[in-house]
Design a protein around this motif. Sequence first.
Motif, short mmCIF file in Angstrom:
data_model
loop_
_atom_site.label_atom_id
_atom_site.label_comp_id
_atom_site.label_asym_id
_atom_site.label_seq_id
_atom_site.Cartn_x
_atom_site.Cartn_y
_atom_site.Cartn_z
N GLY A 194 0.81 -1.21 0.00
CA GLY A 194 0.00 0.00 0.00
C GLY A 194 0.84 1.26 0.00
O GLY A 194 0.55 2.22 -0.71
N VAL A 195 1.91 1.24 0.79
CA VAL A 195 2.81 2.39 0.87
C VAL A 195 3.48 2.63 -0.48
O VAL A 195 3.60 3.79 -0.95
CB VAL A 195 3.87 2.15 1.96
N ILE A 196 3.92 1.56 -1.14
CA ILE A 196 4.59 1.69 -2.44
C ILE A 196 3.63 2.27 -3.48
O ILE A 196 3.99 3.17 -4.26
CB ILE A 196 5.12 0.32 -2.91
N ILE A 197 2.39 1.77 -3.51
CA ILE A 197 1.40 2.28 -4.47
C ILE A 197 1.13 3.77 -4.22
O ILE A 197 1.07 4.57 -5.17
CB ILE A 197 0.10 1.48 -4.39
N TYR A 198 0.97 4.14 -2.96
CA TYR A 198 0.69 5.55 -2.62
C TYR A 198 1.86 6.43 -3.06
O TYR A 198 1.65 7.51 -3.63
CB TYR A 198 0.46 5.68 -1.13
N GLY A 199 3.08 5.99 -2.78
CA GLY A 199 4.24 6.78 -3.15
C GLY A 199 4.44 6.88 -4.64
O GLY A 199 4.89 7.91 -5.16
N ALA A 200 4.09 5.81 -5.38
CA ALA A 200 4.32 5.79 -6.83
C ALA A 200 3.23 6.51 -7.60
O ALA A 200 3.50 7.14 -8.63
CB ALA A 200 4.43 4.34 -7.32
N LYS A 201 1.99 6.44 -7.12
CA LYS A 201 0.86 6.98 -7.89
C LYS A 201 0.30 8.27 -7.33
O LYS A 201 -0.50 8.93 -8.02
CB LYS A 201 -0.26 5.93 -7.95
N GLY A 202 0.66 8.65 -6.12
CA GLY A 202 0.12 9.87 -5.54
C GLY A 202 0.58 11.11 -6.27
O GLY A 202 1.61 11.11 -6.96
N THR A 203 -0.18 12.19 -6.15
CA THR A 203 0.20 13.46 -6.77
C THR A 203 1.38 14.06 -6.01
O THR A 203 1.73 13.63 -4.91
CB THR A 203 -0.97 14.45 -6.73
N SER A 204 1.99 15.07 -6.59
CA SER A 204 3.13 15.71 -5.93
C SER A 204 2.73 16.33 -4.59
O SER A 204 3.52 16.34 -3.64
CB SER A 204 3.72 16.80 -6.85
N LEU A 205 1.48 16.86 -4.50
CA LEU A 205 1.02 17.43 -3.23
C LEU A 205 0.95 16.36 -2.14
O LEU A 205 1.12 16.65 -0.96
CB LEU A 205 -0.35 18.08 -3.41
N GLN A 206 0.70 15.13 -2.54
CA GLN A 206 0.63 14.04 -1.57
C GLN A 206 2.01 13.53 -1.20
O GLN A 206 2.38 13.46 -0.03
CB GLN A 206 -0.22 12.89 -2.14
N THR A 207 2.81 13.18 -2.21
CA THR A 207 4.11 12.55 -1.94
C THR A 207 5.16 13.52 -1.40
O THR A 207 6.13 13.09 -0.79
CB THR A 207 4.65 11.88 -3.22
N GLU A 208 4.95 14.83 -1.62
CA GLU A 208 5.90 15.80 -1.12
C GLU A 208 5.55 16.31 0.28
O GLU A 208 6.30 17.07 0.87
CB GLU A 208 5.98 17.00 -2.08
N ASN A 209 4.38 15.89 0.78
CA ASN A 209 3.92 16.38 2.09
C ASN A 209 3.47 15.23 2.99
O ASN A 209 2.45 15.33 3.68
CB ASN A 209 2.79 17.39 1.90
N LEU A 210 4.22 14.14 2.95
CA LEU A 210 3.88 12.98 3.76
C LEU A 210 3.93 13.33 5.25
O LEU A 210 4.78 14.11 5.68
CB LEU A 210 4.83 11.83 3.46
#
Length: 346
Positions: A305-321
Motif C-alpha cells: 500500500g505504501v509503495i502504491i501511494y508513493g508511486a501513484k500519488g500526486t506531488s502534493l501528496q508525496t511531497e507532504n507525507l
Amino acid sequence: MHHKVVIAVVGFVLTIVAAVFDVIGFIAPYWSWIDKSVSISGTVINLEHNEGLWRYCLTIVNVTSCGSQGDRDLGSWFTEVQITETLGLLCLLAAVVVLFVGIFVCKDVLKWVGIGCLTGAETFIVIGVRIYKQNGSSLRTDNTDFAFYFVIVASVFAFAAYACLGGYTYMKYRYDAFTMEIAGINLPTFVGFVLTIVAAFFDLIGFATPYWASGSLTVVNIDANEGLWRYCQTGSGTTECISTGDRNYGSWFEAVQAMETLGFLCLIAAVVVVILKLFVLKDKPVLKLVGIACLAAAAAFILLGVIIYGAKGTSLQTENLHFSFAFVIIAAIIAIVASVLFGIDK
C-alpha cells in the motif's frame, strides 16, 4: 534446527529479498514517470517520460525511444546518485554471498562481514535517495515512480536483516537470556507478543487518522490534510472534512485502501491468534505458524500500500507525507521483527 541458526537463516532470506528489490530499482527506468499533454501547432500530443539510474525513455504518440542517462549531462549530483546506489547494490550482493558462506560453510565469517555489508548497503542506498530528492528537478521529485520506492523498501529489508544478524550475534554469546521466561512464557515469544500489540497500535493510528499527507495551499491560504478515508481543509479557523471516496482519486487509491485494510486485518488476526496460543490453546503449535503468517502478510500488504501511494500519488501528496504514513511503515517493520521472534522460539 537450532534457534540461533534459524535467526541467521531469516536474516539471509531478508537479505535476498532486499537484493531482489534493489536490483529491480537499480535497473528499471522508473525512478520518475511524467505524463502530460502539450499543444504543437494546435494539435494536442500526449508525452510520457520515464527515467531510471541508467536509461530514460520518451513516448510520443505510442512511439518510444530510449537513451543512456550518460548522454544527457545531468550533472555531478546524478553521478553521485549512481555511484552510491551502485555501492549499495554491491554491498547487498556481497552480503548475500557472505551470509551463505557464513551459514553453510564457515560460521565465523557471518558475524562481522555480513553485518558490515548490510550496514554499508543501507547507508549508500539512503544517501543516494536523499541526493536524488534534494538535487533533482521538481519534475523528478514530484513524479517519483516504483523503482525509486523499491530501493527504499530494499533498505528497510536490509535493516530487518541487520536486526536478525545482530540478534544472532547476541544469542551466540548470550543465549541463556533467551531461555528466560516471563509469566511462564519464553522471552522471545513474550517480546514478540508485545511487539505484535505495538504494531497493531501503530497501524491503527496510521489507518484511521487523516494525516497521510498534510500541507498548505498558500495561494488560497488553506491548510489541507488527508488520510485513507478522510480529507480535511482548514481556512479562516474553520475545518471541513469529506470522505476521500468523494474526491475521485482513481483506482490506485482504492488499491492503497485495500492493501492497508488487509494489512490491518492481518495484524488484528495476529493479535487474536497469539493470545489464543499463549493463554487458551497452549498445546496447539499450529497457531504459532498461523500467527507468523498473519504478521508476514500484514507487513507485505502494508508495504505494498505504501509503495502504491508513493508511486501513484500526486506531488502534493508525496511531497507532504505526514505521521500517519510513517506510522504504518513502522507497524510493518515491527511486525517483521515480531514474526522473527516467534520463529526462533520453540
